[in-house]
Write an enzyme that holds these catalytic residues in place. Structure first.
Site, PDB file in Angstrom:
ATOM      1  N   SER A 103       0.845  -1.189   0.000  1.00 16.03           N
ATOM      2  CA  SER A 103       0.000   0.000   0.000  1.00 16.03           C
ATOM      3  C   SER A 103       0.879   1.237   0.000  1.00 16.03           C
ATOM      4  O   SER A 103       1.620   1.488   0.958  1.00 16.03           O
ATOM      5  CB  SER A 103      -0.886   0.026   1.239  1.00 16.03           C
ATOM      6  OG  SER A 103      -1.391   1.336   1.421  1.00 16.03           O
ATOM      7  N   HIS A 117      -1.052  -1.327  -4.381  1.00 17.06           N
ATOM      8  CA  HIS A 117      -2.339  -1.046  -3.740  1.00 17.06           C
ATOM      9  C   HIS A 117      -2.417   0.464  -3.538  1.00 17.06           C
ATOM     10  O   HIS A 117      -1.605   1.046  -2.810  1.00 17.06           O
ATOM     11  CB  HIS A 117      -2.430  -1.801  -2.418  1.00 17.06           C
ATOM     12  CG  HIS A 117      -3.729  -1.608  -1.707  1.00 17.06           C
ATOM     13  ND1 HIS A 117      -4.842  -2.375  -1.972  1.00 17.06           N
ATOM     14  CD2 HIS A 117      -4.102  -0.733  -0.725  1.00 17.06           C
ATOM     15  CE1 HIS A 117      -5.844  -1.985  -1.188  1.00 17.06           C
ATOM     16  NE2 HIS A 117      -5.416  -0.986  -0.419  1.00 17.06           N
ATOM     17  N   ASP A 130      -4.508   3.585  -2.361  1.00 15.28           N
ATOM     18  CA  ASP A 130      -5.613   3.959  -1.481  1.00 15.28           C
ATOM     19  C   ASP A 130      -6.154   5.326  -1.862  1.00 15.28           C
ATOM     20  O   ASP A 130      -5.478   6.342  -1.691  1.00 15.28           O
ATOM     21  CB  ASP A 130      -5.129   3.968  -0.020  1.00 15.28           C
ATOM     22  CG  ASP A 130      -4.945   2.558   0.520  1.00 15.28           C
ATOM     23  OD1 ASP A 130      -5.893   1.761   0.425  1.00 15.28           O
ATOM     24  OD2 ASP A 130      -3.840   2.254   1.016  1.00 15.28           O
ATOM     25  N   MET A 139      -8.848   8.095  -1.017  1.00 13.70           N
ATOM     26  CA  MET A 139      -9.738   8.534   0.077  1.00 13.70           C
ATOM     27  C   MET A 139     -10.247   9.929  -0.228  1.00 13.70           C
ATOM     28  O   MET A 139      -9.488  10.789  -0.684  1.00 13.70           O
ATOM     29  CB  MET A 139      -8.958   8.565   1.391  1.00 13.70           C
ATOM     30  CG  MET A 139      -8.262   7.265   1.736  1.00 13.70           C
ATOM     31  SD  MET A 139      -7.573   7.361   3.394  1.00 13.70           S
ATOM     32  CE  MET A 139      -6.610   5.842   3.439  1.00 13.70           C
ATOM     33  N   HIS A 186      -8.040   1.010  -4.338  1.00 12.92           N
ATOM     34  CA  HIS A 186      -8.967   0.789  -3.224  1.00 12.92           C
ATOM     35  C   HIS A 186      -9.733   2.083  -3.001  1.00 12.92           C
ATOM     36  O   HIS A 186      -9.204   3.038  -2.438  1.00 12.92           O
ATOM     37  CB  HIS A 186      -8.159   0.372  -1.982  1.00 12.92           C
ATOM     38  CG  HIS A 186      -8.990   0.166  -0.761  1.00 12.92           C
ATOM     39  ND1 HIS A 186      -8.436   0.047   0.494  1.00 12.92           N
ATOM     40  CD2 HIS A 186     -10.324   0.045  -0.601  1.00 12.92           C
ATOM     41  CE1 HIS A 186      -9.407  -0.129   1.379  1.00 12.92           C
ATOM     42  NE2 HIS A 186     -10.561  -0.127   0.742  1.00 12.92           N
ATOM     43  N   MET A 207     -11.906   4.277  -1.339  1.00 11.17           N
ATOM     44  CA  MET A 207     -12.579   4.605  -0.080  1.00 11.17           C
ATOM     45  C   MET A 207     -13.286   5.940  -0.277  1.00 11.17           C
ATOM     46  O   MET A 207     -12.912   6.975   0.296  1.00 11.17           O
ATOM     47  CB  MET A 207     -11.552   4.648   1.060  1.00 11.17           C
ATOM     48  CG  MET A 207     -11.073   3.254   1.441  1.00 11.17           C
ATOM     49  SD  MET A 207      -9.624   3.270   2.493  1.00 11.17           S
ATOM     50  CE  MET A 207      -8.358   3.383   1.237  1.00 11.17           C
ATOM     51  N   MET A 222     -11.647  -5.945   4.913  1.00 10.66           N
ATOM     52  CA  MET A 222     -10.835  -4.994   5.678  1.00 10.66           C
ATOM     53  C   MET A 222     -10.517  -5.570   7.055  1.00 10.66           C
ATOM     54  O   MET A 222     -11.401  -6.084   7.750  1.00 10.66           O
ATOM     55  CB  MET A 222     -11.574  -3.658   5.853  1.00 10.66           C
ATOM     56  CG  MET A 222     -11.686  -2.813   4.591  1.00 10.66           C
ATOM     57  SD  MET A 222     -10.108  -2.421   3.794  1.00 10.66           S
ATOM     58  CE  MET A 222      -9.294  -1.451   5.075  1.00 10.66           C
ATOM     59  N   ASP A 265      -6.518  -6.280   4.146  1.00 12.87           N
ATOM     60  CA  ASP A 265      -5.894  -4.962   4.141  1.00 12.87           C
ATOM     61  C   ASP A 265      -6.009  -4.342   5.526  1.00 12.87           C
ATOM     62  O   ASP A 265      -7.117  -4.118   6.015  1.00 12.87           O
ATOM     63  CB  ASP A 265      -6.617  -4.095   3.086  1.00 12.87           C
ATOM     64  CG  ASP A 265      -6.066  -2.683   2.994  1.00 12.87           C
ATOM     65  OD1 ASP A 265      -4.980  -2.412   3.551  1.00 12.87           O
ATOM     66  OD2 ASP A 265      -6.724  -1.844   2.338  1.00 12.87           O
TER      67      ASP A 265
HETATM   68  C1  DX5 Z   1      -6.287   1.721   5.297  1.00 15.38           C
HETATM   69  C2  DX5 Z   1      -5.803   1.415   3.915  1.00 15.38           C
HETATM   70  C3  DX5 Z   1      -4.684   0.466   3.904  1.00 15.38           C
HETATM   71  C4  DX5 Z   1      -3.445   0.943   4.636  1.00 15.38           C
HETATM   72  C5  DX5 Z   1      -2.791  -0.253   5.242  1.00 15.38           C
HETATM   73  O1  DX5 Z   1      -7.434   2.499   5.201  1.00 15.38           O
HETATM   74  O2  DX5 Z   1      -6.857   0.847   3.155  1.00 15.38           O
HETATM   75  O3  DX5 Z   1      -4.387   0.055   2.583  1.00 15.38           O
HETATM   76  O4  DX5 Z   1      -2.538   1.616   3.825  1.00 15.38           O
HETATM   77  O5  DX5 Z   1      -1.699   0.157   5.988  1.00 15.38           O
HETATM   78  P1  DX5 Z   1      -0.972  -0.805   7.021  1.00 15.38           P
HETATM   79  O6  DX5 Z   1      -0.473  -1.988   6.255  1.00 15.38           O
HETATM   80  O7  DX5 Z   1       0.104   0.041   7.575  1.00 15.38           O
HETATM   81  O8  DX5 Z   1      -2.012  -1.216   8.042  1.00 15.38           O
HETATM   82 ZN    ZN Z   2      -6.322  -0.107   1.247  1.00 16.32          ZN
END
Ligand code: DX5
Ligand code: ZN
Length: 248
Positions: A9, A34, A36, A38, A75, A77, A170, A204
Site C-alpha cells: 500500500s 495497492h 488507497d 480517500m 482501493h 474509499m 478490511m 488490508d
Molecule cells: C487503510 C488502507 C490500507 C493501509 C494499510 O485504510 O486501506 O491500505 O494503507 O496500511 P498498514 O499496512 O500500515 O495497516
Molecule cells: Zn487499502
C-alpha cells in the site's frame, strides 16, 4: 487458495517522491500496487486522485495478463464510487475496488431487491457491470462491521459477468495506515474461502510478518501491507516473507 499476490500500500510511501517509491517497491518483488483513494467523506482522511495515479502509471507497465504483475489495485474509499470509474480507468487503474457500504443505503434491505435509492443510485452488481464495461476488473470491499453474508447474492449473481473478481475483507477500519490487525475478521475470510476456492481474497490493514500466518491460514491470498513494507529496512525480505507464508 490461489497463489500469493503481494500488494504494497503506497499510503505509507514518501509522497514527495511517490513515483520513485512505487518503482522501487515493484523492484523489491511486489506484484501489484495497492493505491488507497480517500475522499475525506467516506473516510476521515484524503489522499490523491486520478492525475497522481496517471503519473505513476507512466513509470510502471500495464499488466500483461489481467490481475498480473503491475496491476494497479485502486482501493476506492470514496462515496459515490460510480462517478469515478471513467476517470480512474483513464488514469490507468486495472482493478477498481469499491466499498459495498458506499452502494447501500444504511438500514436498507441488503437482499436482491433492496438496494438502489435516490442517494445510492448504483447497486453493487450494477456497479460491477459498469466497471467491467471499462475493461477493468472489479473488487468489492467490506468494512469490519459489515457481515460477510451481504456478499453471497452478489457473488452468485445469475449473470457471471456481473460477479466481482475479488473480495477485500478490511482488517482495520479504513482511513489510516499503521493500525492493528483485527484477527476477528478471519471468520469472514474462512467463510469466503470455503465457498470459493479460486476467488482472490484480499486482506488490508495491519498485515506484517507477525500477522500474516493468521491471514494466510484463513485463506487470504492477496496481501496488502503498507507500513510493514515501506517502514522496513529490507522491504524485499518482507515481501518474500509474506509471499512464502501464503504459498507454503
Ligand atoms: C487503510 C488502507 C490500507 C493501509 C494499510 O485504510 O486501506 O491500505 O494503507 O496500511 P498498514 O499496512 O500500515 O495497516
Ligand atoms: Zn487499502
Amino acid at each position: 487458495a490461489p497463489p500469493a499476490v503481494i500488494a504494497p500500500s503506497i499510503l505509507s510511501a514518501d509522497f514527495g517522491v511517490l513515483a520513485d517509491e512505487c518503482l522501487n517497491t515493484m523492484k523489491h518483488g511486489a506484484d501489484w500496487l495497492h493505491i488507497d483513494i480517500m475522499d475525506g467523506h467516506f473516510v476521515p482522511n484524503m489522499t490523491f486522485g486520478p492525475p497522481v495515479v496517471a503519473k505513476i502509471r507512466e513509470r510502471i507497465d500495464k499488466p500483461q495478463d489481467p490481475m498480473g504483475k503491475g496491476t494497479f489495485d485502486c482501493h476506492m474509499m470514496i462515496s459515490e464510487p460510480h462517478k469515478w470509474v471513467s476517470n480512474f480507468h483513464k488514469a490507468g487503474c486495472d482493478l477498481y475496488c469499491f466499498h459495498y457500504e458506499a452502494t447501500i443505503a444504511p438500514g436498507s434491505d441488503t437482499n436482491s431487491s433492496g438496494y438502489g435509492t435516490a442517494f445510492y443510485p448504483t447497486s453493487p452488481s450494477e456497479l460491477i457491470r459498469f466497471i467491467h464495461s471499462y475493461d477493468m476488473k472489479a473488487g468489492i470491499a467490506i468494512k469490519p462491521k459489515t457481515p460477510v453474508d451481504v456478499l453471497w447474492d452478489i457473488l452468485e449473481h445469475p449473470n457471471v459477468d456481473d460477479r466481482p473478481d475479488m473480495v477485500l475483507v478490511m482488517t482495520v477500519e479504513p482511513g489510516f495506515g499503521g493500525q492493528s490487525f483485527m484477527p476477528e475478521m478471519m471468520p469472514k475470510v474462512k467463510a469466503l474461502r470455503e465457498r470459493y476456492p479460486g476467488l482472490p481474497i484480499e486482506v488490508d490493514g495491519g498485515l506484517s510478518e507477525k500477522t500474516i500466518d493468521v491471514a494466510a491460514d484463513a485463506g487470504a491470498n492477496v496481501i496488502v501491507a503498507g507500513s510493514a513494507v515501506f517502514g522496513a529496512s529490507d522491504p524485499a525480505a518482507v515481501i518474500s516473507h509474506l509471499r512464502d507464508a501464503v504459498d507454503k
